[in-house]
Design an enzyme around this catalytic site. Sequence first.
Site, short mmCIF file in Angstrom:
data_model
loop_
_atom_site.label_atom_id
_atom_site.label_comp_id
_atom_site.label_asym_id
_atom_site.label_seq_id
_atom_site.Cartn_x
_atom_site.Cartn_y
_atom_site.Cartn_z
N ARG A 89 -8.42 -0.58 5.29
CA ARG A 89 -7.31 0.66 5.03
C ARG A 89 -6.35 0.49 4.27
NH1 ARG A 89 -7.17 6.83 7.65
NH2 ARG A 89 -5.76 6.99 6.06
N ARG A 106 0.96 14.36 13.19
CA ARG A 106 1.89 14.77 11.74
C ARG A 106 1.82 15.98 11.03
NH1 ARG A 106 -1.03 9.11 9.90
NH2 ARG A 106 0.86 9.50 8.54
N CYS A 165 -4.13 13.06 13.37
CA CYS A 165 -5.02 11.97 13.58
C CYS A 165 -4.64 10.70 14.80
CB CYS A 165 -4.84 11.20 11.89
SG CYS A 165 -3.45 9.98 12.21
N ASP A 187 4.29 0.79 12.34
CA ASP A 187 3.49 0.71 11.79
C ASP A 187 3.36 -1.52 11.89
OD1 ASP A 187 3.07 2.18 10.43
OD2 ASP A 187 3.36 2.11 8.97
N LYS A 216 0.53 -1.24 -0.09
CA LYS A 216 -0.05 0.05 0.06
C LYS A 216 1.15 1.28 0.28
CE LYS A 216 -2.07 1.84 3.95
NZ LYS A 216 -1.30 2.92 4.65
N ASN A 217 1.84 1.50 0.72
CA ASN A 217 2.61 2.57 0.98
C ASN A 217 3.90 2.75 -0.22
OD1 ASN A 217 1.35 3.12 3.23
ND2 ASN A 217 2.76 3.14 4.79
C1 EPZ Z 1 4.48 6.83 6.19
O1 EPZ Z 1 4.14 8.34 6.88
C2 EPZ Z 1 2.74 5.87 6.36
N1 EPZ Z 1 2.36 6.44 4.60
C3 EPZ Z 1 2.82 5.21 7.60
O2 EPZ Z 1 2.42 4.16 7.41
C4 EPZ Z 1 4.32 4.53 8.38
O3 EPZ Z 1 3.81 4.44 9.91
C5 EPZ Z 1 5.68 6.15 8.12
O4 EPZ Z 1 5.17 6.80 7.57
C6 EPZ Z 1 6.56 6.17 9.32
O5 EPZ Z 1 7.17 4.89 8.39
C7 EPZ Z 1 2.30 5.97 3.58
O6 EPZ Z 1 3.88 5.98 3.84
C8 EPZ Z 1 1.64 6.19 2.91
P1 EPZ Z 1 6.32 10.02 8.40
P2 EPZ Z 1 3.77 9.15 6.88
O7 EPZ Z 1 6.66 11.74 7.98
O8 EPZ Z 1 5.00 9.69 5.54
C9 EPZ Z 1 7.32 13.45 11.42
C10 EPZ Z 1 -0.09 3.10 7.84
O9 EPZ Z 1 -0.38 2.41 9.03
N2 EPZ Z 1 7.10 14.58 10.69
O10 EPZ Z 1 7.74 9.50 8.12
O11 EPZ Z 1 3.24 10.19 7.36
C11 EPZ Z 1 5.48 12.99 12.03
O12 EPZ Z 1 4.47 13.62 12.24
C12 EPZ Z 1 0.39 4.45 8.01
O13 EPZ Z 1 -0.10 1.92 6.54
C13 EPZ Z 1 6.61 15.28 11.68
O14 EPZ Z 1 7.01 15.99 12.47
O15 EPZ Z 1 5.50 8.95 8.34
C14 EPZ Z 1 6.10 11.45 12.99
O16 EPZ Z 1 5.96 11.40 13.81
C15 EPZ Z 1 0.67 5.10 9.34
N3 EPZ Z 1 6.86 16.99 10.14
C16 EPZ Z 1 7.05 11.52 12.23
O17 EPZ Z 1 8.25 12.65 12.05
C17 EPZ Z 1 6.31 16.68 8.90
O18 EPZ Z 1 7.02 17.36 7.31
C18 EPZ Z 1 7.80 10.32 10.52
O19 EPZ Z 1 6.47 10.88 9.26
C19 EPZ Z 1 6.83 15.08 8.31
C20 EPZ Z 1 6.55 14.08 9.27
#
Ligand code: EPZ
Length: 418
Positions: free
Chosen positions: A397, A122, A117, A305, A22-23
Amino acid sequence: MDQFIIDGGRPLRGSVAISGSKNAALPILIATLLTDESCVVENVPVKLRDIKTTIRLLESLGKRVEVSGQTVRTWTHGSLKTQAPYELVKQMRASVLAAGPLLARFGLVRVPIPGGCAIGLRPIDIHLRGFDDLGARRIADHGDVILSAPALKPGPLKLKFPSVGATENLMMAAAALPGATTIENAAREPEIADLARFLERMGAQVRGAGSSRVSIRGSLKLSGCRHRVIPDRIEAGTFMLAAAASQGHVRLEGAEPAHLQAVIRCMRQAGAKLDPCRGGIEVSMSGRPRPVSIKTAPYPGFPTDLQAPWMAWMCLAQGKARIREEVFENRFLHAAELARMGARIGVGGHDAVTEGVEALNGAPIMASDIRAGAALLVAALAASGRTVLQRVYHIDRGYEKVEQKLRRLGASLRRVNR
Ligand code: EPZ
């Protein structure tokens, strides 16, 4: 609303096919916005709600999309729009990934800022800071962010945290810019490397994807291409943990062991037998696991995850295990539901401590996000008695045909609509 009725306590046995990731599929489908030509993406888990939302997003932006089996073809007929609808962004935060390709191609994009969320606030500041560094101007307006730049400038970028989404967004923007962009402290997840392969097939040059320094030399004219999405490592990891928790023996067809090394290591420490075999992974377990403490981290660390499904298994361990969540600030909502099944879990800040019990008991419980839902499924399959799992739409999802797959493995699980 759908719910699952699960009669637990049956060891899972047999083999199950792992779906496309998915991701990985989400950003790749969104990257098709970089060209008007036809792109064919294979091995897409098209039944997932998030993939359906992504297809609606592409259509709302003017793409034509055709789905046949697990293959998605996209092309442009007419012109693309540069405004992502709030209706879709609020359903799926990853919609914000449309900003990079549209901004780089058209010099203008308007996207709603996604709210928090169930797992945390996030923010998208790392994405936005990257666009600033590429020379975009940004205005906040009525919950949206408007990004504009007559011509983005490729250049060096450094992320303050290896955000998966920010790395993908910036890679897609850089792919449409002639010249070289480097991203330092980039995310290293296998999904990033898969996006890089897709961008290369479109005509960009990408070096270092999968390491923390990615360089992209883009092109003003990217072309259509054909690509096959990697297997879903999180679905595979969830089935590995479900197999172990139910004390079963399962073969995961198509799973990629190289993407799951941290999890395989920890599961072996806990006493499970894991054999990477031709074309997949075989998992077997008997008895209760040894307690193994984990700390989540960006790849190649233990994936956030799989933190919740790991916790479900550790609730049955012969002793105490510590679980530290380092990626998201609020990803322990499943703990209270597991406690309803008899688990002993203490939670404080980023840490949870499980004190294993001999058995979990079925109970009415509720999923709060995709992976919390997966954890509750793992627990319910291992528990004695009946579990009624509500808010299954979270599981839908991220897990394709989950009830068919689990039933094939001998689980007693049915979906009812109430
Ligand atoms: C991706 O989310 C995945 N989603 C998530 O999977 C996964 O948990 C996550 O990466 C971490 O591996 C998809 O690929 C669609 P991040 P993403 O940006 O890209 C902080 C699932 O269950 N952050 O690496 O949103 C954020 O708040 C989902 O399939 C900032 O502070 O993850 C978090 O604490 C859920 N500022 C951390 O970084 C930003 O601009 C990691 O987020 C961006 C992120």
